[in-house]
Motif scaffolding. Sequence first.
Motif, short mmCIF file in Angstrom:
data_model
loop_
_atom_site.label_atom_id
_atom_site.label_comp_id
_atom_site.label_asym_id
_atom_site.label_seq_id
_atom_site.Cartn_x
_atom_site.Cartn_y
_atom_site.Cartn_z
N LEU A 196 1.05 -1.08 -0.29
CA LEU A 196 0.21 0.06 -0.21
C LEU A 196 0.89 1.53 0.23
N VAL A 197 1.84 1.59 0.37
CA VAL A 197 3.09 2.57 0.69
C VAL A 197 4.20 2.29 0.50
N ASN A 198 4.65 3.65 -0.09
CA ASN A 198 6.20 3.54 -0.92
C ASN A 198 7.12 3.66 0.12
N PRO A 199 7.74 3.04 0.55
CA PRO A 199 8.38 4.22 1.77
C PRO A 199 9.56 4.81 1.43
N VAL A 200 9.98 4.90 0.58
CA VAL A 200 11.07 5.71 -0.47
C VAL A 200 9.99 7.02 -0.57
N ILE A 201 8.97 7.21 -0.74
CA ILE A 201 8.37 8.39 -0.65
C ILE A 201 7.20 8.88 -0.01
N GLU A 202 6.78 8.08 0.53
CA GLU A 202 5.03 8.12 1.64
C GLU A 202 5.62 7.62 2.95
N SER A 203 4.81 8.55 3.72
CA SER A 203 4.10 8.37 4.61
C SER A 203 3.75 7.58 5.36
N TYR A 204 2.82 7.44 5.76
CA TYR A 204 1.09 6.77 6.24
C TYR A 204 0.60 6.11 7.97
#
Lengths: 84, 224
Positions: A66-74
């Motif tokens: 669900l999340v791409n940790p390179v560019i996103e936070s959640y």
Amino acid sequence: MKARVHIFYKDGVFDPQGNTVSQALQRQGFSRVASVRMGKVIDVEMNTTSTEEAKRDVQKMCDTLLVNPVIESYQIELINQGKG
Amino acid sequence: MKAGIVTFPGSNCDDDAYYALTHLAGFQGERHWHKSTPDFSDCDLVILPGGFSYGDYLRCGAMAAVSPIMESVKAFAGKGGLVLGICNGFQILCEAGLLPGALARNSGLTFSCQDVVLKVESNQGPWTNELTAGQTLTIPIAHGDGRYVIPEAEVERMRSRGEILLTYQNNPNGSVGDIAGVCNAQKNVFGLMPHPERATDLRSRDGMKIWRSVVNFLEKRRRS
């Protein structure tokens, strides 16, 4: 149990959509707008009543897809549907 | 020489890649639907083409990165096989963890469809050996999510190890370090936003220089 995942570009990753909306709001006279960040919300209905299970599963979903940790936070929000 | 070309639902440059590889670069082409799990060991090159796999749902390339065929692609890459991701294919390789970094929405918000001038940063390895460092190429781009993102410290590390292969002369999307194409540490996996398969006959033939580099590398490897 419903899990709601809030996803945004990480701090430090430029958000062109949010920036554009922010400028439009300021142009319309909302002078107190400092910045706008736009993200997405994903609701996952879970076949469990256990907060622990739901949280563990959704955390794993975020880490794997669900999340791409390179560019996103959640952030994960757990919503107990019995209480609405 | 044999090239495997993968088609995901929403790929739209697979025909162009097939044409460039088979009619112009001298490969025998083999098409694969994303739900298959082929053994690529008889292939010399595997291509993830451009397009909008899965309608760019969730994030560009995110759904394709977990398609069944990606296990075959990872196994092939793990044995040193050449894997090339073009545009959406680049996004898929990053999402699958075969390349570092990620591709985010263009900083200027527009879908950018134009010829761009690229600078060759390194000519080491399979992908750019027919070129010289500092040389420029004109190759088209067509993307809305091509802003390469990776921590600044990583950019320096990648540059020093020759993993940044191509940069934009005039950055069209806000990519860190003007980066247009990168390879992995082993140099067998390469991803780029520009479309070398579309620069083979009409306005520019510069894409052929990349295909010739691959052919040159494969022929040398075969002889050794």
